[in-house]
Scaffold this motif. Structure first.
Motif: not given
Length: 75
Positions: A53-65
């Protein structure tokens, strides 16, 4: 500390959702015989769910940023 939490809010939400998902997977699917190393005990399933979950969330967070930064540069 607040800046860290604000910057990683998406990752932390996905971490919590992954941990819940891992626990629910253990609870309802699990491994009855006890020979499955990840599924046999609740804390391993929960930890693996949280990690994914953290890895998926971090990937999405990087994409959003990146999209946010690109939009600010275009203005």
């Amino acid at each position: 500390m607040k800046e860290f939490l604000k910057g990683k809010s998406i990752s932390l939400v996905f971490l919590a959702a992954g941990a819940l998902g891992g626990f629910l997977y253990w609870r309802f699917v699990g491994c009855v015989s006890g020979t499955c190393p990840i599924q046999s005990v609740w804390y391993w399933s929960t930890l693996w769910g949280a990690a994914v979950g953290y890895l998926v969330g971090d990937f999405i967070n990087d994409f959003v940023q990146k999209r946010k930064n690109k939009a600010e540069e275009g203005k």
